[in-house]
Design a protein around this motif. Sequence first.
Motif, PDB file in Angstrom:
ATOM      1  N   CYS A 189      88.427 121.104 107.220  1.00 56.45           N
ATOM      2  CA  CYS A 189      87.833 120.632 108.455  1.00 56.45           C
ATOM      3  C   CYS A 189      88.756 120.998 109.606  1.00 56.45           C
ATOM      4  O   CYS A 189      89.890 121.426 109.400  1.00 56.45           O
ATOM      5  CB  CYS A 189      87.604 119.117 108.411  1.00 56.45           C
ATOM      6  N   CYS A 190      88.288 120.825 110.838  1.00 60.99           N
ATOM      7  CA  CYS A 190      89.144 121.091 111.992  1.00 60.99           C
ATOM      8  C   CYS A 190      88.705 120.222 113.153  1.00 60.99           C
ATOM      9  O   CYS A 190      87.576 119.730 113.200  1.00 60.99           O
ATOM     10  CB  CYS A 190      89.132 122.570 112.370  1.00 60.99           C
ATOM     11  N   ARG A 191      89.624 120.051 114.109  1.00 60.58           N
ATOM     12  CA  ARG A 191      89.364 119.220 115.280  1.00 60.58           C
ATOM     13  C   ARG A 191      89.878 119.921 116.524  1.00 60.58           C
ATOM     14  O   ARG A 191      90.695 120.837 116.433  1.00 60.58           O
ATOM     15  CB  ARG A 191      90.050 117.849 115.126  1.00 60.58           C
ATOM     16  N   ILE A 192      89.413 119.476 117.678  1.00 66.60           N
ATOM     17  CA  ILE A 192      89.919 120.019 118.934  1.00 66.60           C
ATOM     18  C   ILE A 192      91.425 119.761 119.009  1.00 66.60           C
ATOM     19  O   ILE A 192      91.894 118.659 118.739  1.00 66.60           O
ATOM     20  CB  ILE A 192      89.200 119.375 120.126  1.00 66.60           C
ATOM     21  N   GLY A 193      92.161 120.802 119.378  1.00 65.08           N
ATOM     22  CA  GLY A 193      93.612 120.690 119.456  1.00 65.08           C
ATOM     23  C   GLY A 193      94.336 121.207 118.232  1.00 65.08           C
ATOM     24  O   GLY A 193      95.554 121.394 118.272  1.00 65.08           O
ATOM     25  N   ASP A 194      93.587 121.435 117.130  1.00 62.24           N
ATOM     26  CA  ASP A 194      94.219 121.963 115.916  1.00 62.24           C
ATOM     27  C   ASP A 194      94.728 123.375 116.165  1.00 62.24           C
ATOM     28  O   ASP A 194      94.085 124.187 116.842  1.00 62.24           O
ATOM     29  CB  ASP A 194      93.224 121.992 114.757  1.00 62.24           C
ATOM     30  N   ARG A 195      95.892 123.672 115.596  1.00 58.33           N
ATOM     31  CA  ARG A 195      96.451 125.026 115.647  1.00 58.33           C
ATOM     32  C   ARG A 195      96.122 125.722 114.332  1.00 58.33           C
ATOM     33  O   ARG A 195      96.350 125.158 113.261  1.00 58.33           O
ATOM     34  CB  ARG A 195      97.957 124.972 115.885  1.00 58.33           C
TER      35      ARG A 195
END
Length: 260
Positions: A189-195
């Motif tokens: 999964c991923c979120r805003i701000g993830d690098r």
Amino acid sequence: VNQVDKRTLEKYQNEAREKSRESWYLSWALDTNEEERGKRKKGKTVEVGRAWFETEKKHFIILDAPGHKYFVPNMIGDAAQADIAILVISARKGEFETGFECGDQTREHAMLVKTAGVRYLVVLINKMDDPTVNWDQTRYEEIRDKLTPYLKKCRFKHVYLDLIEIIDGPLRMPIVERYKEMGKIESGCCRIGDRCLIMPNRTRVEITNIYYEDIETDSCVCGENVRLKLKNVEEEEISSGFVLCDIEQEACGVGRVFNA
């Protein structure tokens, strides 16, 4: 891959925008016959996922129908062929309410599959790991308690509610369209701000925006088709087939030769 040139894609994007179907232009680019193009003019699609598996005694066919309100005719056609229906419900705050209480899409699908002759319905409550839910048992019980009376009202005698955990593993999203960074989350999964890391060039990027079905959200999970906006990378540096990976875990492997 890369069999449709940029000018043609822009043409389909403009056509889709005029019909208020902005997210459909990729599927329109794959329409190969007059029947599909005719259905496109009516605002429908003929693309339905199909797969099968076998046991020692049974042969099973899986029909995957979209849940969007514009695809209801396709869902009805699939339901008429089915013996068992699986209704996937999002536990994410706001998404369940939109489908069940506001847009009534969840209610409509449950009623239509019963009308089509489906005797058994399995309800799967997904995205319990979403930050707005965080595996809250109360949220699960809230959805269950709202769904169960309605499904019984539809005269389903066998209603099963269960939880689905996201597929475990590091982030993997193959990029389908380089100009929009579109693709399907295959794991993680991923979120805003993830690098993240774009392979095979090992470009380090940051996710600044996430769009799911033209709706901006703050996270996405395995199985979702999303559009991402990335920081620290130019569009011409991304090609179809590149893979967005988790930067904190081992990136996907890279090969130069493969046997087909």
